[in-house]
Design an enzyme around this catalytic site. Structure first.
Site, PDB file in Angstrom:
ATOM      1  N   GLU A   1       0.798  -1.225   0.000  1.00 53.26           N
ATOM      2  CA  GLU A   1       0.000   0.000   0.000  1.00 53.26           C
ATOM      3  C   GLU A   1       0.830   1.274   0.000  1.00 53.26           C
ATOM      4  O   GLU A   1       0.462   2.248  -0.627  1.00 53.26           O
ATOM      5  CB  GLU A   1      -0.937   0.057   1.233  1.00 53.26           C
ATOM      6  CG  GLU A   1      -1.939  -1.056   1.307  1.00 53.26           C
ATOM      7  CD  GLU A   1      -1.510  -2.078   2.318  1.00 53.26           C
ATOM      8  OE1 GLU A   1      -0.359  -2.552   2.211  1.00 53.26           O
ATOM      9  OE2 GLU A   1      -2.303  -2.415   3.204  1.00 53.26           O
TER      10      GLU A   1
ATOM     11  N   ASP B   1      -1.955  -5.124   3.628  1.00 51.49           N
ATOM     12  CA  ASP B   1      -2.024  -5.434   5.059  1.00 51.49           C
ATOM     13  C   ASP B   1      -2.844  -6.696   5.334  1.00 51.49           C
ATOM     14  O   ASP B   1      -3.790  -7.017   4.596  1.00 51.49           O
ATOM     15  CB  ASP B   1      -2.629  -4.258   5.828  1.00 51.49           C
ATOM     16  CG  ASP B   1      -1.646  -3.109   5.976  1.00 51.49           C
ATOM     17  OD1 ASP B   1      -0.450  -3.317   5.740  1.00 51.49           O
ATOM     18  OD2 ASP B   1      -2.080  -1.993   6.321  1.00 51.49           O
TER      19      ASP B   1
ATOM     20  N   ASP C   1      -5.479  -7.854   6.812  1.00 52.85           N
ATOM     21  CA  ASP C   1      -6.814  -7.748   7.395  1.00 52.85           C
ATOM     22  C   ASP C   1      -7.837  -7.703   6.264  1.00 52.85           C
ATOM     23  O   ASP C   1      -7.492  -7.825   5.077  1.00 52.85           O
ATOM     24  CB  ASP C   1      -6.930  -6.522   8.303  1.00 52.85           C
ATOM     25  CG  ASP C   1      -6.600  -5.220   7.579  1.00 52.85           C
ATOM     26  OD1 ASP C   1      -6.456  -5.225   6.341  1.00 52.85           O
ATOM     27  OD2 ASP C   1      -6.492  -4.178   8.254  1.00 52.85           O
TER      28      ASP C   1
ATOM     29  N   GLU D   1      -9.553  -5.268   5.006  1.00 52.37           N
ATOM     30  CA  GLU D   1      -9.351  -4.167   4.079  1.00 52.37           C
ATOM     31  C   GLU D   1      -8.175  -4.452   3.152  1.00 52.37           C
ATOM     32  O   GLU D   1      -8.225  -4.177   1.955  1.00 52.37           O
ATOM     33  CB  GLU D   1      -9.124  -2.866   4.855  1.00 52.37           C
ATOM     34  CG  GLU D   1      -9.398  -1.638   4.036  1.00 52.37           C
ATOM     35  CD  GLU D   1      -9.804  -0.442   4.887  1.00 52.37           C
ATOM     36  OE1 GLU D   1      -9.853   0.649   4.335  1.00 52.37           O
ATOM     37  OE2 GLU D   1     -10.081  -0.629   6.090  1.00 52.37           O
TER      38      GLU D   1
ATOM     39  N   TYR E   1       1.554  -5.889  13.417  1.00 48.39           N
ATOM     40  CA  TYR E   1       0.412  -5.191  12.824  1.00 48.39           C
ATOM     41  C   TYR E   1      -0.480  -4.603  13.909  1.00 48.39           C
ATOM     42  O   TYR E   1      -0.778  -5.255  14.908  1.00 48.39           O
ATOM     43  CB  TYR E   1      -0.391  -6.144  11.943  1.00 48.39           C
ATOM     44  CG  TYR E   1      -1.387  -5.447  11.071  1.00 48.39           C
ATOM     45  CD1 TYR E   1      -0.986  -4.438  10.203  1.00 48.39           C
ATOM     46  CD2 TYR E   1      -2.740  -5.784  11.112  1.00 48.39           C
ATOM     47  CE1 TYR E   1      -1.898  -3.781   9.391  1.00 48.39           C
ATOM     48  CE2 TYR E   1      -3.648  -5.139  10.299  1.00 48.39           C
ATOM     49  CZ  TYR E   1      -3.229  -4.139   9.448  1.00 48.39           C
ATOM     50  OH  TYR E   1      -4.141  -3.484   8.646  1.00 48.39           O
TER      51      TYR E   1
ATOM     52  N   ARG F   1      -3.650  -3.267  13.813  1.00 49.99           N
ATOM     53  CA  ARG F   1      -5.120  -3.360  13.820  1.00 49.99           C
ATOM     54  C   ARG F   1      -5.495  -4.783  14.198  1.00 49.99           C
ATOM     55  O   ARG F   1      -5.565  -5.666  13.353  1.00 49.99           O
ATOM     56  CB  ARG F   1      -5.700  -2.963  12.457  1.00 49.99           C
ATOM     57  CG  ARG F   1      -5.489  -1.493  12.137  1.00 49.99           C
ATOM     58  CD  ARG F   1      -6.132  -1.074  10.820  1.00 49.99           C
ATOM     59  NE  ARG F   1      -5.870   0.331  10.542  1.00 49.99           N
ATOM     60  CZ  ARG F   1      -4.812   0.786   9.866  1.00 49.99           C
ATOM     61  NH1 ARG F   1      -3.930  -0.080   9.391  1.00 49.99           N
ATOM     62  NH2 ARG F   1      -4.630   2.069   9.653  1.00 49.99           N
TER      63      ARG F   1
ATOM     64  N   HIS G   1      -4.847 -11.837  14.211  1.00 42.04           N
ATOM     65  CA  HIS G   1      -3.438 -11.466  14.310  1.00 42.04           C
ATOM     66  C   HIS G   1      -2.986 -11.512  15.758  1.00 42.04           C
ATOM     67  O   HIS G   1      -3.791 -11.561  16.677  1.00 42.04           O
ATOM     68  CB  HIS G   1      -3.214 -10.050  13.770  1.00 42.04           C
ATOM     69  CG  HIS G   1      -3.877  -9.790  12.466  1.00 42.04           C
ATOM     70  ND1 HIS G   1      -3.517 -10.437  11.316  1.00 42.04           N
ATOM     71  CD2 HIS G   1      -4.894  -8.974  12.130  1.00 42.04           C
ATOM     72  CE1 HIS G   1      -4.286 -10.029  10.322  1.00 42.04           C
ATOM     73  NE2 HIS G   1      -5.129  -9.144  10.796  1.00 42.04           N
TER      74      HIS G   1
END
Length: 690
Positions: A9, A82, A84, A86, A298, A300, A344
């Protein structure tokens, strides 16, 4: 020559990963999302199984062309967004644009950006997980149905520019509910009576407990007078002494919400700032000879789980640094939070040996402070419990019972490294009672009655609101920070002393949504919807069916609201000030940064100005204007001359409206970590007993 393309990203993440992978890999950044629903329309075909209409995000055309061209020159493309929902959705959109087959093993995920983790991830690529993609699509479409369904009605009935959202509306409702509790609150009087007693030359404090062995509340001054009459002239005698050992366990390592809460308490960071800095630490810092390395896992996550490798490394570090007595017999595990996705690990340093002191020279001040917090919390989470000796002494005086308590640390355990903050700012006192014996008489030094009144529940801070949202199952780790920013940006809430206060606009909007769309504000309904999305992610539910179950009754409510919702005319509060440009009265308005003054003749006159709080201190520079409180672009309070720009005097310290008795210059209030100090702005004079 490179034979693989890796897409992440951000440029920072690309730079770090490139150093690990070497010359056979081209690493490029998509700069976040590349496709999204259009802003100008609903973008969802509700009659065709909620099919979304995705378009290229504005400004991403050149980036996509560059990615397509790079993809044509290599044998293989890896998508390393990432780890997740998203990130999975971003990878899927990229696969669609680059025409990668869905059965191709092109998805690479890693929980930390370290050489070992990244290289290992590229040995085990997988297919894009469509369950994760569909969970993200369902959330995005659900929020679009709510927002683009209700918002136009609010524009028509209240004012343009308003919005409604599934999570943001519940957050505002919580703030309004708390404000209503405060408004309804009726304070109740109560009293405490504290006796300062002497055991030899040593003092101890004992508080009135009750009569006999029964706890008794003192609700009025008459109750206090009655107590004082009953104990007048009577001896204080130690009736019973109880000693015990208390153990306090460490907090688990951070998850997203607890990191945001603790950073707010200890570092005064807003949730958005915390996440931005955590992202930087995750993507990596240049550590000189070691190169660029991701410093934390990570950020989140809703899991307190930690890998066996990281746990073993932490335990070895604790043993070597503090000694075996600071270790538990077995590695600590922390209870999984109900409803946690557990996708995670917890937020932790990628290596416990990268201590804050070693990292300080490579990090900015704010990066260092957050990294230190994360590192200390993680290390402490694997340490032995703190041990306290506690003592309670019951002291009889006639019929009345007074109680004295004390504690002292016997073994610091994890508290040698870290102690969790508290929202009420109350710290545990570590007072120990002097030696006492049963039957011992104590000399009375003083008895002090004190009147109190019960306090209403406090308004939410960012930290306590995030905690409330998490406990009620509203939103997920990635949603907390943007939700808080949205409700402030829309003017639904204001910040007073760093606490949320609902605006009149917020109360009107939430009142209308509650009347016509009660399910949107229903906490249980919203939490249940989050669980449904988790089921989609787990492959146990169909995302289209979930959307359909929500939308059928919701569409009927939209029709009803369009017909029956009454138009609301917002009346501006008129101020005492007159517009210096046209002479019309100025009115109070609410904007992103709170209340301000605007000309009532708008749009003919567009004059606006900030509401300035007077300090009562004459400007020391021009001697004409008065120093007023102002806000910087980042909403930090500072003080400047009201005659700006004619006078450019500014100060970060609050002026105090009295002159220095030593030199006559103005005094300032200087904040330290522990207290506020009143001192002269020029000489070395400082108020005594400050």
């Amino acid at each position: 020559m490179a034979d693989s393309l890796v897409i992440v990203e951000s440029p920072a993440k690309a730079k770090t990963i490139k150093k690990y992978l070497g010359s056979k890999y081209i690493v490029k950044a998509s700069m976040g999302h590349v496709r999204d629903l259009p802003k100008s329309q609903m973008g969802v075909d509700v009659e065709n199984q909620f099919e979304p209409k995705y378009i290229t995000v504005r400004g991403k055309g050149d980036i996509l062309k560059e990615l397509r061209d790079a993809g044509k020159k290599v044998k293989r493309v890896y998508l390393a967004a990432d780890p997740d929902r998203e990130g999975e959705a971003i990878a899927w959109h990229l696969a669609q644009i680059l025409k990668l087959p869905l059965n191709e093993e092109c998805r690479v995920v890693f929980n930390e950006i370290t050489k070992t983790a990244v290289k290992d991830a590229f040995k085990h690529p997988r297919r894009i997980n469509m369950d994760l993609v569909n969970a993200q699509q369902a959330r995005r479409i659900l929020d679009r149905l709510v927002g683009y369904g209700i918002s136009p009605i609010l524009w028509k009935k209240v004012k343009k520019g308003l919005s409604a959202g599934r999570v943001q509306s519940v957050a505002v409702k919580l703030i309004i509910d708390r404000e209503n509790e405060i408004r309804r609150f009726a304070p109740e009087e109560y009293w405490t009576v504290t006796a300062v007693l002497l055991s030899g030359d040593e003092e101890l404090e004992a508080k009135f407990f009750g009569y006999g062995r029964q706890k008794t509340e003192l609700k009025s001054e008459a109750d206090v007078e009655q107590l004082l009459d009953k104990i007048k002239g009577k001896r204080f005698v130690v009736e019973e002494i109880k000693t015990s050992e208390r153990r306090r366990n460490p907090a688990p390592p951070f998850i997203t919400s607890t990191m945001q809460q603790e950073a707010a308490r200890k570092l005064n960071f807003r949730a958005q700032k915390t996440m931005a800095i955590a992202q930087q630490l995750y993507e990596g810092a240049d550590l000189g000879k070691e190169g660029t390395v991701g410093l934390i896992t990570y950020m989140r996550t809703d899991s307190t789980r930690v890998s066996e490798t990281a746990t073993a490394e932490a335990r070895n570090y604790i043993k070597e640094t503090f000694g075996c007595e600071y270790l538990t017999n077995a590695p600590r595990t922390h209870k999984k939070k109900a409803g946690a996705q557990d996708a995670h690990e917890a937020i932790r340093p990628t290596s416990v040996h990268r201590t804050p002191d070693k990292m300080k020279e490579y990090l900015s001040r704010d990066q260092f402070r957050l990294y230190k917090l994360i590192w200390e919390r993680f290390v402490a989470s694997q340490m032995a419990s703190a041990v306290f000796d506690a003592v309670t002494a019951d002291i009889r005086v006639g019929e009345a019972l007074f109680r004295a308590t004390g504690s002292k640390m016997k073994f610091p355990g994890f508290m040698k490294v870290y102690v969790e903050g508290k929202d009420d700012n109350k710290n545990e006192e570590n007072k120990w009672l002097p030696p006492l014996e049963k039957g011992q008489s104590l000399k009375r030094k003083s008895i002090t009655p004190k009147q109190h009144f019960t306090q209403p529940p406090p308004r939410y801070t960012e930290a306590t609101l995030v905690k409330e949202l998490e406990e009620k199952g509203i939103g997920r780790p990635s949603t907390y920070a943007p939700t808080l920013e949205t409700i402030k940006k829309r003017g639904y809430v204001l910040m007073e002393d760093k606490r949320f206060v609902p605006s009149e606009l917020g109360e009107i909007v939430i009142g209308l949504i509650g009347e016509f769309f009660p399910e949107v504000l229903n906490v249980e309904f919203t939490a249940h919807m989050e669980n449904d999305l988790d089921q989609v992610e787990a492959g146990k539910a169909n995302w289209i069916e979930i959307l359909d179950q929500f939308y059928r009754p919701f569409r009927e409510r939209l029709v009803t609201a369009e017909k029956e919702m009454a138009e609301v005319e917002l009346q501006d509060e008129v101020s005492d000030e007159v517009c210096e440009k046209c002479g019309s009265p100025m009115v109070y308005k609410f904007g992103r940064y709170g209340k301000f003054l605007a000309c009532s003749a708008f749009p003919e006159c567009r004059n606006t100005k900030a509401i300035l709080k007077s300090t009562g201190v004459t400007c020391p520079k021009c001697k004409k204007g008065e120093i007023v409180e102002r806000k910087s672009k980042k909403q930090r309070t500072f003080y400047g001359c009201e005659r700006y720009p004619d006078c450019d005097f500014v100060s970060w310290d609050r002026p105090v409206p009295r002159p220095c008795p030593k030199c006559g210059n103005y005094m300032i209030e200087k904040k330290t970590k522990k207290e506020k100090v009143i001192r002269c702005s020029v000489c070395d004079y400082e108020e005594p007993n400050s």
